[in-house]
Structure formats: structure tokens, C-alpha cells
Write a protein that holds these residues in place. Sequence first.
Motif, PDB file in Angstrom:
ATOM      1  N   PHE A  18     -13.716   0.055  40.401  1.00 48.71           N
ATOM      2  CA  PHE A  18     -14.000   0.549  38.889  1.00 48.71           C
ATOM      3  C   PHE A  18     -14.538   1.776  38.593  1.00 48.71           C
ATOM      4  CE2 PHE A  18     -12.950  -4.275  38.692  1.00 48.71           C
ATOM      5  CZ  PHE A  18     -12.125  -4.219  37.684  1.00 48.71           C
ATOM      6  N   VAL A  19     -15.434   2.059  39.659  1.00 48.64           N
ATOM      7  CA  VAL A  19     -16.093   3.373  39.456  1.00 48.64           C
ATOM      8  C   VAL A  19     -15.313   4.569  39.767  1.00 48.64           C
ATOM      9  CG1 VAL A  19     -17.888   4.891  40.826  1.00 48.64           C
ATOM     10  CG2 VAL A  19     -18.337   2.215  40.378  1.00 48.64           C
ATOM     11  N   TYR A  20     -14.247   4.340  40.759  1.00 45.00           N
ATOM     12  CA  TYR A  20     -13.171   5.323  40.970  1.00 45.00           C
ATOM     13  C   TYR A  20     -12.383   5.672  39.823  1.00 45.00           C
ATOM     14  CZ  TYR A  20      -8.780   7.471  41.938  1.00 45.00           C
ATOM     15  OH  TYR A  20      -7.588   8.425  42.199  1.00 45.00           O
ATOM     16  N   ARG A  21     -12.142   4.390  38.976  1.00 46.01           N
ATOM     17  CA  ARG A  21     -11.288   4.521  37.892  1.00 46.01           C
ATOM     18  C   ARG A  21     -12.053   5.473  36.699  1.00 46.01           C
ATOM     19  NH1 ARG A  21      -7.286   1.097  36.688  1.00 46.01           N
ATOM     20  NH2 ARG A  21      -8.242  -0.366  38.050  1.00 46.01           N
ATOM     21  N   ALA A  22     -13.428   5.346  36.811  1.00 41.05           N
ATOM     22  CA  ALA A  22     -14.082   5.764  35.558  1.00 41.05           C
ATOM     23  C   ALA A  22     -14.321   7.264  35.801  1.00 41.05           C
ATOM     24  CB  ALA A  22     -15.592   5.088  35.453  1.00 41.05           C
ATOM     25  N   LEU A  23     -14.615   7.532  37.043  1.00 37.61           N
ATOM     26  CA  LEU A  23     -14.624   8.905  37.539  1.00 37.61           C
ATOM     27  C   LEU A  23     -13.274   9.554  37.399  1.00 37.61           C
ATOM     28  CD1 LEU A  23     -16.903   8.667  40.855  1.00 37.61           C
ATOM     29  CD2 LEU A  23     -17.431   9.754  38.523  1.00 37.61           C
ATOM     30  N   ASN A  24     -12.069   9.047  37.689  1.00 33.67           N
ATOM     31  CA  ASN A  24     -10.794   9.724  37.621  1.00 33.67           C
ATOM     32  C   ASN A  24     -10.381   9.894  36.418  1.00 33.67           C
ATOM     33  OD1 ASN A  24      -8.296  10.694  39.109  1.00 33.67           O
ATOM     34  ND2 ASN A  24      -7.270   8.975  37.979  1.00 33.67           N
ATOM     35  N   ASN A  25     -10.443   9.123  35.327  1.00 35.14           N
ATOM     36  CA  ASN A  25     -10.536   9.279  33.873  1.00 35.14           C
ATOM     37  C   ASN A  25     -11.326  10.356  33.303  1.00 35.14           C
ATOM     38  OD1 ASN A  25      -8.671   7.013  33.928  1.00 35.14           O
ATOM     39  ND2 ASN A  25      -9.937   5.647  33.190  1.00 35.14           N
ATOM     40  N   ARG A  26     -12.459  10.528  33.710  1.00 37.33           N
ATOM     41  CA  ARG A  26     -13.474  11.594  33.284  1.00 37.33           C
ATOM     42  C   ARG A  26     -12.674  12.952  33.828  1.00 37.33           C
ATOM     43  NH1 ARG A  26     -19.598  11.735  34.750  1.00 37.33           N
ATOM     44  NH2 ARG A  26     -18.817  12.388  36.709  1.00 37.33           N
ATOM     45  N   ALA A  27     -12.214  13.033  35.114  1.00 37.42           N
ATOM     46  CA  ALA A  27     -11.778  14.044  35.521  1.00 37.42           C
ATOM     47  C   ALA A  27     -10.506  14.450  34.801  1.00 37.42           C
ATOM     48  CB  ALA A  27     -11.441  13.946  37.089  1.00 37.42           C
ATOM     49  N   GLN A  28      -9.648  13.455  34.364  1.00 35.59           N
ATOM     50  CA  GLN A  28      -8.583  13.920  33.896  1.00 35.59           C
ATOM     51  C   GLN A  28      -9.004  14.261  32.524  1.00 35.59           C
ATOM     52  OE1 GLN A  28      -5.463  13.846  34.698  1.00 35.59           O
ATOM     53  NE2 GLN A  28      -5.594  12.912  36.770  1.00 35.59           N
ATOM     54  N   LEU A  29      -9.884  13.930  31.802  1.00 36.52           N
ATOM     55  CA  LEU A  29     -10.135  14.410  30.408  1.00 36.52           C
ATOM     56  C   LEU A  29     -10.714  15.899  30.494  1.00 36.52           C
ATOM     57  CD1 LEU A  29     -11.745  11.062  28.799  1.00 36.52           C
ATOM     58  CD2 LEU A  29      -9.811  12.094  28.107  1.00 36.52           C
ATOM     59  N   GLN A  30     -11.463  16.093  31.479  1.00 34.32           N
ATOM     60  CA  GLN A  30     -11.963  17.369  31.809  1.00 34.32           C
ATOM     61  C   GLN A  30     -10.736  18.409  32.040  1.00 34.32           C
ATOM     62  OE1 GLN A  30     -14.923  16.884  34.904  1.00 34.32           O
ATOM     63  NE2 GLN A  30     -16.341  16.279  33.353  1.00 34.32           N
ATOM     64  N   LEU A  31      -9.928  18.183  32.679  1.00 35.11           N
ATOM     65  CA  LEU A  31      -8.904  18.770  33.051  1.00 35.11           C
ATOM     66  C   LEU A  31      -7.866  19.035  31.873  1.00 35.11           C
ATOM     67  CD1 LEU A  31      -7.038  20.076  35.278  1.00 35.11           C
ATOM     68  CD2 LEU A  31      -5.913  18.106  35.587  1.00 35.11           C
ATOM     69  N   ASN A  32      -7.700  17.966  31.108  1.00 33.16           N
ATOM     70  CA  ASN A  32      -6.951  18.184  29.862  1.00 33.16           C
ATOM     71  C   ASN A  32      -7.644  19.023  28.997  1.00 33.16           C
ATOM     72  OD1 ASN A  32      -4.921  16.523  30.921  1.00 33.16           O
ATOM     73  ND2 ASN A  32      -5.826  14.648  29.841  1.00 33.16           N
ATOM     74  N   TYR A  33      -8.918  19.050  28.766  1.00 31.04           N
ATOM     75  CA  TYR A  33      -9.861  19.744  27.879  1.00 31.04           C
ATOM     76  C   TYR A  33      -9.786  21.411  28.180  1.00 31.04           C
ATOM     77  CZ  TYR A  33     -13.782  21.816  25.376  1.00 31.04           C
ATOM     78  OH  TYR A  33     -14.568  22.572  24.650  1.00 31.04           O
ATOM     79  N   LYS A  34      -9.647  21.588  29.644  1.00 35.20           N
ATOM     80  CA  LYS A  34      -9.566  22.968  30.109  1.00 35.20           C
ATOM     81  C   LYS A  34      -8.173  23.595  29.708  1.00 35.20           C
ATOM     82  CE  LYS A  34     -13.081  22.553  33.936  1.00 35.20           C
ATOM     83  NZ  LYS A  34     -13.475  22.693  34.962  1.00 35.20           N
ATOM     84  N   THR A  35      -7.248  22.748  30.013  1.00 36.97           N
ATOM     85  CA  THR A  35      -5.727  23.373  29.756  1.00 36.97           C
ATOM     86  C   THR A  35      -5.328  23.485  28.171  1.00 36.97           C
ATOM     87  OG1 THR A  35      -5.101  21.043  29.923  1.00 36.97           O
ATOM     88  CG2 THR A  35      -5.161  22.453  31.965  1.00 36.97           C
ATOM     89  N   GLN A  36      -6.285  22.878  27.188  1.00 35.24           N
ATOM     90  CA  GLN A  36      -5.855  22.941  25.894  1.00 35.24           C
ATOM     91  C   GLN A  36      -6.274  24.484  25.398  1.00 35.24           C
ATOM     92  OE1 GLN A  36      -7.657  19.736  24.026  1.00 35.24           O
ATOM     93  NE2 GLN A  36      -6.346  18.126  24.659  1.00 35.24           N
TER      94      GLN A  36
END
Length: 419
Positions: A401-419
Motif C-alpha cells: 500500500f505504501v508503494y501504491r501511494a508513492l507510485n500514484n504521487r510520482a504519476q501525478l508529479q509526472l503528469n503535472y510536469k508534462t502539462q
Amino acid sequence: MDTSTKRWSILVACCFINLCVGSMYAWSVFSAPMADYLNQLHGSHLTGADLAIVFIVCNSVGPITMITGGKINDTFGPKTVIFIGGLMFGGGMFLCGMATEVKHLVWAYGLLTGLGLGMVYGATISTCIKYFPDKRGLVGGLTTAIFGISSVILPPIASLITENMGVIASFKIIGAAFIIIVCGSAFFISKCPDNYKPAGWNLDANKAKGSKTVDKNWRQMLASPMFYVLIVMLTSGAVAGMMCIALAAPMAQRMIGMSTAAATAVVSTLALFNVCGRVIAGWLSDRIGRNNTLALALLFTMFGLYSLYISGQGDITSFYIGICLVGGCFGAFMGVFPGFTTDQFGTRHNSVNFGIMFIGFAIAGYTGPTIMHSILTSTGSFKTSFLVGIAFSFVGLVLSFVYRALNNRAQLQLNYKTQ
């Protein structure tokens, strides 16, 4: 031969190699007759459980050569790494046939075979993962499954040779055969071209959830919090399997009252489910994601350990249920983590990165059998060790579950940078 065709022949060669080096998991079949042999030489009172230190050392040293050999593999290719590792692995087995003391087994099987195993296994897994970016979960599961199926095939062969010629001859014959097969197969394996992609395959269309395209070297990997979550989750998930693999035969005899022949069948059953778990989990992880697959494996591991905990004299059904669940779920970790590591940190430096990640297996390989043997020595029973295994599995589940939270946060940061 073009690369798309060649990669399948390389996969077959790697499977033959892994079939040999996976024999290290059959140690519990060798341990009892070897203990008897040493007792006859010295008038001692060793048991198969007393030789668990040999298996522990073998498991513990593998990452050393997975990492050093991985650097050579990434730079020059796998052929040399596998050839040298094959000489070490088969040579260590052969030298066990000359052992007259426990320390000789530790040096030959524990160190030499263990170091050879690390070189060979790391090179075959990494090479196949690189050649099959479109099927990472399945190929990771298949190559590690072949590694595990050796524990199904070798025990009856080793038992037959041992019964007719003795355990010393068994080590020598099997060791010599492994040198020929592993070193010979090495000549059919070549380095994967950089950034190889199969014709018609698109990374964005890959079904493996959470795939990454960023290549990280070992320094960048160690700087990532995700690495520490994954390696602790790997260790926690593998402890239960290592407990049972190292002492499967003694468990069956002491807990349930099985004969030597029946206990050997337990070892083969554990290995069979270990193999099936690798293939099924690898295939499943390509569809529902690596982390989801491992979370399910951790849940079923806890059920399996509880089934072993409630088993007593004559409780064959509950014992087998536990053994099958633990074996299958351990296989899931072995099958999924090569692809999981590549998804997270890329393919370019995967040989070294997976070698470092494999330290988690080595820690589990030391921790699991050590806990079980210590508890057996202090209490005269295996039961408490199963509760400890459940605790480790629970920690692994929390980390998923910790991995899931970290991975979701990383995906959000990646999406934010590409916008």
C-alpha cells in the motif's frame, strides 16, 4: 538470424541453464544423507537440520556476484559471465563430493556454488528481460519457473543416484553434468542490443501496469525511496518461502510424522507449486499489475502459514495446503520481481540493479531458515516460526500500500510536469 527470432533461442538456452542452477533449492534432499555420511566418518550426531547453514550461506552470497557479474554483463554481454559462473556452480557441487567436514560443504556448496549461482542467474534473467520488453512478467515468470522446477526434477534423480552409489558420487556426477550443460549453453547467448524493441511493439500499449521508461543506474536507484520500499517488501514476502524450502523435509517428518520417502514428496510438491506460482503470477502481473499480484501473494502466504501452524501429527491435508500456498506465493515473488525492478528502474542497468534488489532474497534466505532453526532449537517445535512468518508477510502487505501511494504521487508529479 534476426533478433526477433534469435531472442527465442536465447530464451531456450537460458531456461536450460536455469534448470541446472535451480538445483540449489533441493539442498534438503542432500542434507540428510550427507549428515549420515559425516556421522559415519566422525561418530557425530548431525541431522539434516544441522546442515541448514550450508543452504543459508549459498543463498546469502549470490547477490555479490549478481552485482559484480551484472556490471560485466551490462558492458560486455552474458556469455563470459555465464561460462565462469557455470564453472563455479558445477565445480562447487563436484567438490562437495570430496567433503569430509561441515566447513568443506560451507566452502564448496555455500560459497563457490552460491557465488556461481549469482553470476549465472543474474545474467540469464536480465538478458531475457531485455530481449522481451513486451512480455516482462511472463518471461520473468517462465525463466524463474524453470529455475524452480529443478527442485521437482532433481530430488528423485539425486535420491536414485544416492541410493545406488552414495551421496558423494551423487554430488560428483551432478556437478560434472552441470558444468557441461551450463558452460555449453553459454555459447548460444549474446548481448541484447541497446534499447531493443520487438517489431510492432509500442511501450505505451504495454499492458504491464506502472511501466517506466526512465533508466536509472544503481546510484540513482539507491537514491529513490521506492527502492527501499520494494526491497523490504521483497524480503518480507520471501521469508516464509525460505523457511519452508530450507527445512521442508525435516518439517514433514517432525511435525506430521512422515517417512523419508513421504517427506521427499513434500519437497517436490513445494517445488512444483513454487514453479507454478512463478509462471501464473508473472502472467497475471502483466494484466493486473506487479504490485496487485504481490499483495494477493502476501495474503495467501498468511493463510498458508496459519494452515501449517495448526498442523500436527497426522494432519496431512492442512500441512499440504500450507506447503502449497507458501510455495506458490514464494514463486510469485521470484517470478514478478525481475519485471517489477525493470518497470521501476529501466532496462539499461538492469543486471546490476536487479543484483542489488536480489539482496532482499539473500536476506530472506538467511533470515527465514535461521529463525526456524533457532525456534526449533529453543522450543523443540516449528510452530512459533509460522507466526513470525505471518508477521513478516503482514509487513510486506502494508508496504504494498505504501508503494501504491508513492507510485500514484510520482504519476501525478509526472503528469503535472508534462502539462
